[in-house]
Design a protein around this motif. Structure first.
Motif, mmCIF file in Angstrom:
data_model
loop_
_atom_site.group_PDB
_atom_site.id
_atom_site.type_symbol
_atom_site.label_atom_id
_atom_site.label_comp_id
_atom_site.label_asym_id
_atom_site.label_seq_id
_atom_site.Cartn_x
_atom_site.Cartn_y
_atom_site.Cartn_z
ATOM 1 N N ASP A 257 0.832 -1.212 0.000
ATOM 2 C CA ASP A 257 0.000 0.000 0.000
ATOM 3 C C ASP A 257 0.866 1.261 0.000
ATOM 4 O O ASP A 257 0.554 2.234 -0.690
ATOM 5 N N ASP A 258 1.947 1.241 0.784
ATOM 6 C CA ASP A 258 2.853 2.394 0.796
ATOM 7 C C ASP A 258 3.485 2.593 -0.581
ATOM 8 O O ASP A 258 3.665 3.730 -1.035
ATOM 9 N N GLY A 259 3.829 1.491 -1.233
ATOM 10 C CA GLY A 259 4.397 1.576 -2.574
ATOM 11 C C GLY A 259 3.406 2.143 -3.574
ATOM 12 O O GLY A 259 3.764 2.979 -4.419
ATOM 13 N N GLU A 260 2.166 1.698 -3.486
ATOM 14 C CA GLU A 260 1.127 2.210 -4.383
ATOM 15 C C GLU A 260 0.896 3.701 -4.142
ATOM 16 O O GLU A 260 0.648 4.464 -5.075
ATOM 17 N N GLU A 261 0.993 4.104 -2.880
ATOM 18 C CA GLU A 261 0.814 5.518 -2.554
ATOM 19 C C GLU A 261 1.955 6.349 -3.132
ATOM 20 O O GLU A 261 1.738 7.474 -3.615
ATOM 21 N N ALA A 262 3.177 5.823 -3.074
ATOM 22 C CA ALA A 262 4.330 6.520 -3.662
ATOM 23 C C ALA A 262 4.130 6.689 -5.167
ATOM 24 O O ALA A 262 4.431 7.750 -5.734
ATOM 25 N N LEU A 263 3.611 5.652 -5.814
ATOM 26 C CA LEU A 263 3.353 5.724 -7.254
ATOM 27 C C LEU A 263 2.237 6.716 -7.552
ATOM 28 O O LEU A 263 2.324 7.500 -8.513
ATOM 29 N N HIS A 264 1.206 6.717 -6.719
ATOM 30 C CA HIS A 264 0.093 7.653 -6.900
ATOM 31 C C HIS A 264 0.571 9.104 -6.767
ATOM 32 O O HIS A 264 0.177 9.978 -7.557
ATOM 33 N N THR A 265 1.429 9.357 -5.782
ATOM 34 C CA THR A 265 1.960 10.703 -5.575
ATOM 35 C C THR A 265 2.779 11.156 -6.788
ATOM 36 O O THR A 265 2.669 12.304 -7.236
ATOM 37 N N ALA A 266 3.606 10.248 -7.311
ATOM 38 C CA ALA A 266 4.415 10.576 -8.489
ATOM 39 C C ALA A 266 3.527 10.874 -9.695
ATOM 40 O O ALA A 266 3.798 11.805 -10.465
ATOM 41 N N LEU A 267 2.469 10.105 -9.874
ATOM 42 C CA LEU A 267 1.559 10.329 -10.998
ATOM 43 C C LEU A 267 0.829 11.659 -10.853
ATOM 44 O O LEU A 267 0.626 12.374 -11.845
ATOM 45 N N THR A 268 0.450 11.995 -9.628
ATOM 46 C CA THR A 268 -0.216 13.277 -9.401
ATOM 47 C C THR A 268 0.696 14.434 -9.792
ATOM 48 O O THR A 268 0.267 15.402 -10.437
ATOM 49 N N ARG A 269 1.968 14.335 -9.399
ATOM 50 C CA ARG A 269 2.935 15.376 -9.784
ATOM 51 C C ARG A 269 3.121 15.413 -11.295
ATOM 52 O O ARG A 269 3.237 16.490 -11.899
ATOM 53 N N LEU A 270 3.153 14.237 -11.915
ATOM 54 C CA LEU A 270 3.339 14.163 -13.364
ATOM 55 C C LEU A 270 2.156 14.803 -14.086
ATOM 56 O O LEU A 270 2.345 15.593 -15.027
ATOM 57 N N TYR A 271 0.932 14.480 -13.654
ATOM 58 C CA TYR A 271 -0.256 15.074 -14.273
ATOM 59 C C TYR A 271 -0.242 16.593 -14.119
ATOM 60 O O TYR A 271 -0.568 17.321 -15.065
ATOM 61 N N THR A 272 0.119 17.065 -12.928
ATOM 62 C CA THR A 272 0.167 18.511 -12.688
ATOM 63 C C THR A 272 1.194 19.170 -13.600
ATOM 64 O O THR A 272 0.948 20.248 -14.163
ATOM 65 N N HIS A 273 2.336 18.529 -13.751
ATOM 66 C CA HIS A 273 3.386 19.055 -14.625
ATOM 67 C C HIS A 273 2.909 19.137 -16.073
ATOM 68 O O HIS A 273 3.139 20.143 -16.766
ATOM 69 N N ILE A 274 2.232 18.093 -16.529
ATOM 70 C CA ILE A 274 1.718 18.077 -17.900
ATOM 71 C C ILE A 274 0.659 19.163 -18.087
ATOM 72 O O ILE A 274 0.667 19.888 -19.085
#
Length: 328
Positions: A257-274
């Motif tokens: 779950d912690d790993g999935e959360e880390a991936l979710h956080t990275a994707l959120t930053r990526l979407y914001t950047h895009i």
């Protein structure tokens, strides 16, 4: 002059139709990207959870086998050692000198099929699945960015076209996704280190109070009473061993779950950047329509009188200049 500058300010806030069309298309592409990645992650998470369920199943089988053998181990302990050694083992939470009762009671729980499934899950499957997931997400992001690039070319946006082209070349989704994958795997490895490759510590924690009660026995007949207490404890021990499996699976699921959360956080930053790079290209997006409306009302109210006075002064200068020019 002030009036012209005010009009110019609001004029720059007007929406460029070409940019608006481009932004609408880019926004739709980003939303579809989010949906695609979400579905991709659901599929990946389903695979991971099914593999964890298989690991839990084989662990439960070995836990049941260990539970069946534990009464024999307890009985052998009472035969092999005299009362003072037996009491010393109890008073030291099952471990004294070279004797490790806790290890004996969980021996074999990570052997055979469990060992194979365990190492396959952590050493092979999880790493491969995460690598595959990251590559699929990267491909989806790159396809979206290319579609945004193509859209910008179809809808020329003056200076913004060159800017969008440059950002398309500069952005690299993998640079934001790889650290999240590494954090994911690092957390799982840390969980394994904390677990220590044995149920011994978990069992000792669960039996701590029991050991304490048995070790308190003293006086005539204490040896038999200690043996009776242990034999009773391990005659109905299915729940004890099932609890060991539940506890280790909680640790595993927490790490996942912690790993999935880390991936979710990275994707959120990526979407914001895009979105910041390709969707919100006009200043309009930085100021809401409601804010712009309030600004207009404020300026019209506060600057109407000063502007009229300024206009009167400027008209006076114009008349004086005109009179001077005629007299010359």
């Amino acid at each position: 002059m002030l009036h012209k500058e005010t009009k110019s300010f609001f004029f720059c806030l007007k929406v460029d139709p070409k940019l608006a069309a481009y932004e609408d298309e880019a926004r739709g592409l980003v939303e579809r990207l989010k949906e695609t990645v979400y579905e991709t992650r659901l599929t990946s998470e389903d695979k991971i959870h099914k593999s964890m369920d298989e690991l839990e199943r084989v662990l439960q089988i070995e836990a049941e086998n260990a539970a069946k053998h534990s009464p024999n181990i307890i009985e052998e302990l009472g035969i092999s050692y005299r009362y003072h050694t037996y009491r010393a083992i109890m008073r030291r939470a099952g471990e004294w000198q070279s004797i490790d009762l806790n290890e004996d009671l969980v021996d074999g729980m990570l052997d055979g099929t469990v060992s194979s499934v365990w190492h396959n899950f952590f050493d092979d499957f999880l790493k491969s699945e995460l690598q595959s997931l990251i590559m699929v997400i990267r491909a989806s992001c790159n396809a979206t960015i290319q579609s945004i690039r193509d859209g910008a070319k179809r809808k020329p946006a003056t200076i913004h076209t060159a800017r969008i082209e440059r950002l398309c070349n500069d952005i690299c989704p993998l640079d934001m996704l790889k650290p999240a994958r590494n954090d994911y795997l690092s957390g799982v490895r840390q969980m394994q280190r904390n677990f220590g490759g044995s149920f011994k510590e978990l069992l000792r924690n669960k039996l701590e109070d029991h050991y304490h009660e048995v070790g308190k026995e003293s006086g005539p007949g204490m040896f038999q009473r200690m043996k009776d207490m242990n034999e009773k404890k391990f005659s109905e021990n299915e729940e004890l061993y099932a609890g060991l499996v539940e506890e280790v699976m909680l640790l595993i699921r927490a790490a996942i779950d912690d790993g999935e959360e880390a991936l979710h956080t990275a994707l959120t930053r990526l979407y914001t950047h895009i979105e910041r790079s390709f969707v919100y290209t006009q200043e309009t997006n930085k100021i809401s329509a409601e804010t712009r409306k309030k600004m207009r009302v404020f300026l019209e109210k506060e600057y109407r009188k000063p502007l009229a006075e300024l206009t009167t002064i400027m008209d006076g200068y114009k008349e004086r200049n005109a009179t001077l020019a005629k007299s010359e």
